[in-house]
Structures are given as C-alpha cells and as structure tokens.
Write a protein that holds these residues in place. Sequence first.
Motif: not given
Length: 62
Positions: A14-33
């Motif tokens: 569960n923790k790893a999945i939450a961290n992956f969600e944060k990573l996706l949000e971070s990359r999105s804020s950099e303009g990546y899809k």
Amino acid sequence: MKYKVESIGAEFSNKAIANFEKLLESRSSEGYKFHSVFQVSQPGCLGIGQGTTTYLAVYVKE
C-alpha cells in the motif's frame, strides 16, 4: 516529443502504491504524461546468484 524512463521498483505494498501515485503527480507537474510500465530483468553476476526484476515507468512530454 520527449521521453522520461525511470525505475519504480517491484514492490506493491500500500505504501509503495501511494509513493507511485505521488511520483505520477510529480511528473505530471513537470509536464509529463504517463505512458506505460514494463518489466525488466537483470541476471545475477556472471550468471551466478540471484537476478533482479524491476519495473520501468515511461512518461512523455509533447
């Protein structure tokens, strides 16, 4: 088009999945899809020993 590829590990707690969600949000804020995830394996040293498996995430920026 610009690509970004990074290792996201092979843990699915569960923790790893939450961290992956944060990573996706971070990359999105950099303009990546988010594009895809694929599995890669590396054999052990000299073919002896235990190999490792991980997953790579691919992101794109247009």
